[in-house]
Design an enzyme around this catalytic site. Structure first.
Site, short mmCIF file in Angstrom:
data_model
loop_
_atom_site.label_atom_id
_atom_site.label_comp_id
_atom_site.label_asym_id
_atom_site.label_seq_id
_atom_site.Cartn_x
_atom_site.Cartn_y
_atom_site.Cartn_z
CB THR A 1 -0.84 -0.08 0.94
OG1 THR A 1 -2.10 -0.97 1.15
CG2 THR A 1 -1.73 1.28 1.86
NE ARG B 1 -10.11 -5.50 3.56
CZ ARG B 1 -9.32 -5.16 4.09
NH1 ARG B 1 -8.64 -4.17 2.25
NH2 ARG B 1 -8.33 -4.56 4.35
N GLY C 1 -11.14 -1.88 3.24
CA GLY C 1 -10.28 -1.59 4.00
C GLY C 1 -9.50 -0.04 4.40
CG ASP C 2 -6.20 1.12 6.97
OD1 ASP C 2 -6.61 -0.53 5.77
OD2 ASP C 2 -5.25 1.22 6.49
CB THR D 1 0.82 0.90 5.08
OG1 THR D 1 0.69 -0.36 4.41
CG2 THR D 1 1.74 1.48 5.78
N GLY D 2 -1.22 -1.05 6.18
CA GLY D 2 -1.26 -2.85 7.25
C GLY D 2 -2.65 -3.62 7.09
N GLY E 1 -6.18 -3.55 7.44
CA GLY E 1 -7.07 -2.58 7.97
C GLY E 1 -8.22 -2.69 8.41
N1 ASP Z 1 -4.22 -1.40 4.94
C1 ASP Z 1 -4.65 -2.55 3.78
C2 ASP Z 1 -6.07 -2.74 3.63
O1 ASP Z 1 -6.69 -3.43 4.91
C3 ASP Z 1 -3.56 -3.10 2.96
C4 ASP Z 1 -1.44 -2.68 3.52
O2 ASP Z 1 -1.74 -1.43 3.66
O3 ASP Z 1 -1.04 -3.12 3.58
O4 ASP Z 1 -6.44 -2.55 2.22
#
Ligand code: ASP
Length: 356
Positions: A221, A249, A251-252, A272-273, A275
């Protein structure tokens, strides 16, 4: 695990010593730059996760570092010329969206069903204007569409076909979903699906399955935060989401307050992470609230939310944070995070792993 890099200006003790030893003129000429807060700054990320040096070839590492540096410098040049933080954020993100290395735009991951669904958002720190798109399948640079939603519609978030129709109505070309196909992401999906199906956990714990894949297969991301010479902050985030996610789906990354936030009065954040955790813990806004209401530094606020709140409940990932004085925190609770920053007059700094 605590990993926070904080930029601080020249310590006043060092400056005083310079004055004593070499006299004001010399000390000022030499240190005027470092002792003043930077007038503009930019930070970027390209995803966080189990990114280890041992799991990457030297060539892959070089490619990532070069692209991160290009993304930083593209935004930096805009800021240097007096351009806006919004323009810098979009330009930096475009560099990463156009590269297959990152999980955004060109390099977007696959859903479980083998399609691509992209999310993005942007926020203007001057006035808390924001724009977001979720689950778009035919937009090459989702961050540009998010900005268009912010600037050219009365809405904050548009999703799916409605977002694409809006893009077309504003003259933005749409592309085929298979233009996001890449061999390495297909391989990633295959391996993730094998693992998910074997362990019969398509709808839960799939992050763990994805985490077991080699580093270049997982993360990416992208996001940017910038401070311009007018003192305005902006933040943006763009992603293909998580590998093998269920279609639909979200995400954040397109959720204002979770994956993206900017307010000149506090800070700008791109996350990032995993979500689902970032949404539930309202990560980006929580960090900026701590800066605004508790007078925390960006490094303290990011550390509290990422390491002390998110990590114990199992939320993995990281953030880039920037305040209106040019203080930067690049904080993550994972092994690594593709990241970089550049403050006025300084050189681009890029790092991938825990230490560098
Ligand atoms: N945050 C992103 C999501 O959950 C994915 C990521 O940052 O790796 O869609």
């Amino acid at each position: 695990m605590k990993r926070t890099i904080k930029k601080i200006s020249c310590p006043s003790l060092a400056k005083s010593l310079c004055f004593l030893l070499f006299g004001c003129a010399l000390a000022q000429a030499h240190h005027s730059h470092a002792s003043e807060p930077p007038k503009f700054a930019i930070a970027i990320h390209g995803g966080a996760g189990t990114i280890e040096k041992s799991s990457m070839t030297a060539e892959q590492e070089r490619a990532y570092r070069a692209k991160l540096e290009e993304a930083i410098n593209t935004g930096y040049v805009i800021l240097e010329k007096g351009g806006s933080s919004l323009d810098a954020v979009v330009a930096s993100i475009n560099v990463m969206e156009d590269s297959p290395l990152f999980n955004a735009g060109k390099g977007a991951v696959y859903t479980y069903d083998g399609t691509h669904e992209l999310d993005a958002s942007i926020m203007d720190g001057r006035n808390r204007e924001a724009g977001a798109v979720a689950g778009v399948k035919r937009i090459a640079n989702p961050i540009n569409l998010a900005r268009m939603v912010m600037e050219d519609s009365p809405f904050v978030m548009l999703a799916g076909e409605g977002a694409e129709a809006f893009a077309r109505s504003r003259g933005m070309p749409v592309v085929d979903n298979n233009s996001f196909d890449t061999e390495h992401r297909r391989e990633q999906l295959k391996r993730a699906k094998e693992k998910l199906d074997r362990e019969n956990r398509q709808d839960k714990d799939y992050r763990a399955a994805v985490d077991a894949l080699p580093a270049p297969f997982r993360m990416g991301t992208v996001g940017a935060v910038a401070l311009d010479q007018q003192g305005n902050l902006a933040a943006g985030t763009s992603t293909g989401g998580m590998t093998a996610k269920r279609y639909g789906r979200i995400g954040d990354s397109p959720v204002i307050g979770a994956g993206t936030f900017a307010d000149n009065k506090s800070c700008a954040v791109s996350a990032t992470g995993h979500g689902e955790y970032f949404i539930r813990y309202n990560v980006a806004a929580d960090i900026c609230s701590r800066v605004a209401y508790q007078n925390k530094t960006v490094a303290q606020a990011a550390d509290e939310v990422i390491n002390q709140i998110l990590l114990p409940v199992g939320g993995t990932g990281g953030v880039i944070v920037l305040d209106a004085k040019g203080n930067i925190a690049l904080t993550f609770n994972t092994v690594g995070m593709y990241r970089g920053s550049r403050v006025a007059g300084g050189a681009a700094e890029v790092a991938i792993f825990g230490k560098k």
